[in-house]
Design a protein around this motif. Structure first.
Motif, PDB file in Angstrom:
ATOM      1  N   GLY A 146      -2.854  -7.881   3.966  1.00  0.00           N
ATOM      2  CA  GLY A 146      -4.162  -8.205   3.645  1.00  0.00           C
ATOM      3  C   GLY A 146      -4.943  -8.674   4.694  1.00  0.00           C
ATOM      4  O   GLY A 146      -6.183  -9.243   4.294  1.00  0.00           O
ATOM      5  N   TYR A 148      -7.535  -8.276   7.866  1.00  0.00           N
ATOM      6  CA  TYR A 148      -8.615  -6.967   8.183  1.00  0.00           C
ATOM      7  C   TYR A 148      -8.456  -5.992   8.752  1.00  0.00           C
ATOM      8  O   TYR A 148      -8.719  -4.684   8.303  1.00  0.00           O
ATOM      9  CB  TYR A 148      -9.896  -7.852   8.326  1.00  0.00           C
ATOM     10  CG  TYR A 148     -10.309  -8.178  10.027  1.00  0.00           C
ATOM     11  CD1 TYR A 148     -10.561  -7.034  10.877  1.00  0.00           C
ATOM     12  CD2 TYR A 148      -9.428  -9.038  10.414  1.00  0.00           C
ATOM     13  CE1 TYR A 148     -10.892  -7.341  11.959  1.00  0.00           C
ATOM     14  CE2 TYR A 148      -9.515  -9.428  11.912  1.00  0.00           C
ATOM     15  CZ  TYR A 148     -10.274  -8.461  12.649  1.00  0.00           C
ATOM     16  OH  TYR A 148     -10.167  -8.596  14.223  1.00  0.00           O
ATOM     17  N   ARG A 151      -6.529  -3.658   6.575  1.00  0.00           N
ATOM     18  CA  ARG A 151      -7.259  -3.277   5.331  1.00  0.00           C
ATOM     19  C   ARG A 151      -8.022  -2.093   6.006  1.00  0.00           C
ATOM     20  O   ARG A 151      -8.479  -1.057   5.252  1.00  0.00           O
ATOM     21  CB  ARG A 151      -7.784  -4.285   4.872  1.00  0.00           C
ATOM     22  CG  ARG A 151      -7.153  -5.123   3.929  1.00  0.00           C
ATOM     23  CD  ARG A 151      -6.582  -4.449   2.789  1.00  0.00           C
ATOM     24  NE  ARG A 151      -5.787  -5.205   1.718  1.00  0.00           N
ATOM     25  CZ  ARG A 151      -6.318  -5.953   0.952  1.00  0.00           C
ATOM     26  NH1 ARG A 151      -7.436  -6.085   0.598  1.00  0.00           N
ATOM     27  NH2 ARG A 151      -5.250  -6.557   0.115  1.00  0.00           N
ATOM     28  N   ARG A 157     -12.167   2.399   2.755  1.00  0.00           N
ATOM     29  CA  ARG A 157     -11.927   1.074   1.929  1.00  0.00           C
ATOM     30  C   ARG A 157     -13.270   0.090   2.516  1.00  0.00           C
ATOM     31  O   ARG A 157     -13.683  -0.540   1.698  1.00  0.00           O
ATOM     32  CB  ARG A 157     -10.775   0.572   2.467  1.00  0.00           C
ATOM     33  CG  ARG A 157     -10.305  -0.552   1.493  1.00  0.00           C
ATOM     34  CD  ARG A 157      -8.697  -0.950   1.552  1.00  0.00           C
ATOM     35  NE  ARG A 157      -8.697  -1.829   0.458  1.00  0.00           N
ATOM     36  CZ  ARG A 157      -7.326  -2.384   0.161  1.00  0.00           C
ATOM     37  NH1 ARG A 157      -6.132  -1.708   0.334  1.00  0.00           N
ATOM     38  NH2 ARG A 157      -7.085  -3.301  -0.965  1.00  0.00           N
ATOM     39  N   GLU A 191     -10.755  -7.608  -1.723  1.00  0.00           N
ATOM     40  CA  GLU A 191     -11.305  -7.021  -0.567  1.00  0.00           C
ATOM     41  C   GLU A 191     -11.521  -8.026   0.352  1.00  0.00           C
ATOM     42  O   GLU A 191     -11.661  -9.327   0.115  1.00  0.00           O
ATOM     43  CB  GLU A 191     -12.394  -5.921  -0.943  1.00  0.00           C
ATOM     44  CG  GLU A 191     -11.930  -4.951  -1.804  1.00  0.00           C
ATOM     45  CD  GLU A 191     -11.010  -4.061  -1.262  1.00  0.00           C
ATOM     46  OE1 GLU A 191     -10.698  -3.795   0.138  1.00  0.00           O
ATOM     47  OE2 GLU A 191     -10.071  -3.433  -2.017  1.00  0.00           O
TER      48      GLU A 191
END
Length: 232
Positions: A146, A148, A151, A157, A191
């Motif tokens: 999770g 950044y 991600r 994304r 997100e």
């Protein structure tokens, strides 16, 4: 800031935005920004360096701010920004310089010194330690899913996450999230932008005026190149 001079210098087929002060200084310092930063990040340090007698230079990397976009940003690598730094030194007639990098700007700082040591007087970096270049450099640090960095490595994304907001809100969110005392970690189904609390005020060192400058420059460039280099 009125003494800072702005120009575009053609380097490797692209016009790069360059900010300079005290161009007659006998030694040069080149400042390399991170993300979501820009040449403007270094405005105070540029003036301090100039007052100490140095030629101070801050650039917008290719694909950032007022610099031109490469034709195929999805194919870019850190080598492109390293080669740009050397090409810019050549174009400005600078044989050797101090290199100062912050955040992802630390990576080309290290690499310029490693690959072109004859062009570097010294290196100063903030925020990122030296990592051996390669696809496993980030994964080896066992970052949580999770986070950044993890991600945003997933193509599309971050684009979808950012696309829900205007550019100014994205910049505000990132600065607020990453300037806190705790590292922001998104849970499953969240997100990174979902972690933002709109009631959080800007910190005293990041005014609405400064935010507007950053937003205007990223509105010009967008995030297309930035989400490739450094994030992928």
């Amino acid at each position: 800031m009125e003494k800072i001079q702005h120009s575009h210098v053609e380097v490797r087929g692209l016009k790069l935005h360059v900010a300079q002060i005290n161009v007659s200084g006998k030694k040069a310092v080149m400042f390399l920004h991170g993300f979501p930063e820009i040449w403007y990040t270094w405005r105070h340090q540029m003036i301090a360096a100039a007052n100490a007698g140095y030629r101070a230079i801050s650039i917008d990397f290719r694909g950032y701010g007022l610099s031109e976009q490469p034709a195929e940003p999805e194919n870019a690598t850190f080598k492109d920004v390293v080669d740009d730094v050397i090409g810019l030194l050549d174009s400005l007639g600078i044989n050797k310089a101090f290199i100062v990098g912050k955040d992802f700007g630390s990576m080309p700082s290290y690499l310029v010194a490693a690959v072109h040591p004859e062009r570097v007087i010294g290196v100063i970096t903030l925020g990122v330690p030296f990592l051996i270049p390669g696809p496993s450099a980030i994964q080896n640090h066992l970052l949580p899913e999770g986070f950044y960095v993890t991600r945003w490595q997933d193509p599309g994304r971050a684009e979808a996450d950012f696309g829900r907001f205007d550019v100014k809100t994205v910049i505000r969110n990132i600065y607020l999230l990453f300037s806190g005392s705790e590292v922001p970690i998104a849970s499953e189904g969240q997100e990174i932008m979902d972690l933002y609390d709109p009631s959080t005020p800007l910190p005293p060192w990041f005014s609405e005026e400064v935010l507007s400058v950053y937003a205007s420059l990223y509105e010009k460039s967008g995030f297309r190149f930035a989400l490739r280099v450094p994030n992928r």
